[in-house]
Design a protein around this motif. Structure first.
Motif, short mmCIF file in Angstrom:
data_model
loop_
_atom_site.label_atom_id
_atom_site.label_comp_id
_atom_site.label_asym_id
_atom_site.label_seq_id
_atom_site.Cartn_x
_atom_site.Cartn_y
_atom_site.Cartn_z
N UNK A 240 -18.09 -20.39 20.75
CA UNK A 240 -19.49 -19.35 21.21
C UNK A 240 -20.51 -19.19 19.43
N UNK A 241 -20.95 -19.11 18.91
CA UNK A 241 -21.68 -18.46 17.62
C UNK A 241 -22.97 -17.43 17.76
N UNK A 242 -23.69 -16.53 17.04
CA UNK A 242 -24.30 -15.55 17.29
C UNK A 242 -24.76 -14.62 16.03
N UNK A 243 -25.53 -14.32 15.85
CA UNK A 243 -25.13 -12.57 15.43
C UNK A 243 -24.18 -11.88 15.37
N UNK A 244 -23.30 -10.84 14.74
CA UNK A 244 -22.65 -10.29 14.60
C UNK A 244 -23.20 -9.12 14.36
N UNK A 245 -24.24 -9.03 13.02
CA UNK A 245 -24.66 -8.11 12.88
C UNK A 245 -26.02 -8.58 12.56
N UNK A 246 -26.73 -7.31 12.96
CA UNK A 246 -28.62 -7.88 13.95
C UNK A 246 -29.75 -7.44 12.30
N UNK A 247 -30.74 -7.69 13.17
CA UNK A 247 -31.84 -7.46 11.89
C UNK A 247 -32.04 -5.90 11.23
N UNK A 248 -31.49 -4.90 12.34
CA UNK A 248 -31.30 -3.16 11.91
C UNK A 248 -30.88 -3.18 10.31
N UNK A 249 -29.28 -3.31 11.01
CA UNK A 249 -28.70 -3.53 9.56
C UNK A 249 -28.88 -4.07 9.00
N UNK A 250 -29.84 -5.41 8.76
CA UNK A 250 -30.37 -6.10 7.34
C UNK A 250 -31.49 -5.24 6.88
N UNK A 251 -32.17 -4.67 7.53
CA UNK A 251 -32.93 -3.35 6.92
C UNK A 251 -32.70 -2.50 6.69
N UNK A 252 -31.57 -1.98 7.33
CA UNK A 252 -31.15 -0.19 6.44
C UNK A 252 -30.51 -0.85 4.93
N UNK A 253 -29.78 -1.80 5.22
CA UNK A 253 -28.85 -2.44 3.48
C UNK A 253 -30.55 -2.76 2.59
N UNK A 254 -31.18 -3.36 3.36
CA UNK A 254 -32.47 -3.26 1.56
C UNK A 254 -33.03 -2.30 1.47
N UNK A 255 -33.12 -0.75 2.61
CA UNK A 255 -33.29 0.32 2.34
C UNK A 255 -32.85 1.23 1.08
N UNK A 256 -31.76 0.76 1.75
CA UNK A 256 -30.23 1.76 0.48
C UNK A 256 -30.22 0.78 -1.08
N UNK A 257 -30.17 -0.58 -0.87
CA UNK A 257 -30.81 -1.43 -2.24
C UNK A 257 -31.34 -1.18 -3.16
N UNK A 258 -32.75 -0.98 -2.40
CA UNK A 258 -34.10 -0.86 -2.84
C UNK A 258 -34.28 0.35 -3.28
N UNK A 259 -33.47 2.07 -2.73
CA UNK A 259 -33.34 2.67 -3.26
C UNK A 259 -32.42 2.94 -4.69
N UNK A 260 -31.11 2.20 -5.08
CA UNK A 260 -30.42 2.50 -6.06
C UNK A 260 -30.63 0.96 -7.21
N UNK A 261 -31.42 0.47 -6.56
CA UNK A 261 -32.48 -0.73 -7.51
C UNK A 261 -32.92 0.33 -9.04
N UNK A 262 -33.61 1.62 -8.36
CA UNK A 262 -33.81 2.19 -9.65
C UNK A 262 -33.52 3.12 -10.93
N UNK A 263 -33.02 3.37 -10.52
CA UNK A 263 -31.92 4.39 -11.85
C UNK A 263 -30.75 3.74 -12.43
N UNK A 264 -30.57 4.12 -13.57
CA UNK A 264 -29.75 3.55 -14.44
C UNK A 264 -28.16 4.14 -14.62
N UNK A 265 -28.28 5.34 -14.27
CA UNK A 265 -26.63 5.91 -14.06
C UNK A 265 -26.01 6.12 -12.58
#
Length: 339
Positions: A251-276
């Protein structure tokens, strides 16, 4: 009067957390010769190699340092803070852990429990007492592995490159310290992105599996850097399949979907701004609180053609095979939506 020669007392062997039948299959990770335990060390029996490996709190540390980003000395030294972690934990650290537990996670593994149950069933159908190697385990029971842990016929050997409550062996997946055909199954969850050469590691998995042995892997595709400097590689669905080209797919297939990918991208987008670091931590938690609902879309999206192209990660269950999947066969397996 005859002189009786004095016999030097033998240094007692250190207790090893591995089962004796597993210890018998251990091999030198440098040259693959046999190992002999002398007191609190394993010694390679090949005189040309003669490498020694320590046993720390019952856990053998079997590294080929010439082919690893880790050293035995640093791993042994890391054991000290791990032992004193609870005593050294400050009130602030405990508070941060409580906050982290209170904030919803953006991660969702769709199939781990089902896949581990499938693996457990396949293992016991194939062997009355199967032996399963976990690479990158030992800190806690892997995601979805309850079905495997609760099956009394399956012997689980949990290894890692760090000490943990469940770790019975320290080793590097680039040089797995076991003889050929040692295991009925191997699990490698969220590990192959953290190794320098995943192809070498999969070759080692293939080597230590018995004929028709089973592998279960989960590896990310669209996830940002995690574990900092120890994060190297990502795979598409077909890229992941090619990695395991010497296995027949179960068997093979997605283990984690596009919703999780988008959520992670949003989090990392936010934390890319501050240096602190403090502000990054605050924004990370804000992003998690705002984006976590996205993962609940994944059960509906992940197995659609577009979901295969946009998944956060993939799983693969395969059986050791002598036939290598050709690249021409590989591209015929594409399940995505892009033509």
């Amino acid at each position: 009067m005859a002189v009786v020669p004095m016999i030097e007392p033998r240094t007692p062997l250190a207790d090893v957390r591995l089962e004796p039948a597993v210890v018998e299959r251990l091999r030198c990770p440098v040259c693959r010769a046999g190992l002999e335990q002398i007191a609190s060390e394993f010694h390679c029996v090949d005189e040309a190699c003669a490498t020694t490996f320590p046993i720390v709190d019952g856990v053998p540390v079997l590294l080929n340092e010439s082919n690893s980003i880790f050293t035995t000395a640093e791993l042994v030294e890391s054991r000290r803070p791990e032992l004193n972690r609870q005593a050294a934990a400050s009130r602030g650290r405990r508070l941060r852990r409580r906050i982290k537990r209170a904030i919803p996670s953006t991660s969702k593994n769709l199939n781990a429990a089902k896949n581990c149950a499938t693996l457990a069933q396949l293992l016991v159908e194939q062997n009355d007492s199967p032996r399963l190697l976990v690479l990158g385990g030992g800190l806690e029971l892997g995601r979805g592995m309850d079905a495997l842990a609760q099956e009394p016929r399956i012997e689980i050997v949990e290894s890692n490159v760090s000490f943990g409550p469940r770790t019975v062996l320290i080793c590097d997946a680039h040089d797995v310290p076991f003889e050929d055909d040692s295991f009925d199954g191997v699990i490698v969850q969220a590990v192959l992105e953290h190794v320098a050469d995943p192809y070498r590691c999969v070759e080692e998995i293939h080597r230590v599996l018995k004929p028709d042995g089973l592998v279960f892997a989960e590896t990310p595709f669209m996830q940002q850097v995690h574990m900092g400097r120890y994060d190297f590689t990502r795979f598409t669905h077909l890229g992941h399949r090619r990695l395991f080209r010497n296995f027949a797919e179960v068997e093979s297939g997605p283990a984690c979907g596009p919703g999780m990918a988008l959520a992670w991208s949003f989090q990392y987008f936010l934390v890319s701004f501050p240096r602190s670091r403090v502000l990054r931590s605050v924004l990370w938690n804000v992003g998690s609180a705002l984006a976590f609902p996205l993962k609940h879309l994944d059960p509906f999206l992940a197995t659609r053609p577009g979901g295969y192209d946009a998944a956060s990660g993939y799983y693969f269950i395969g059986r050791k095979n002598d036939h290598a999947l050709s690249d021409r066969e590989l591209i015929s397996l594409y399940r995505g939506a892009i033509t």
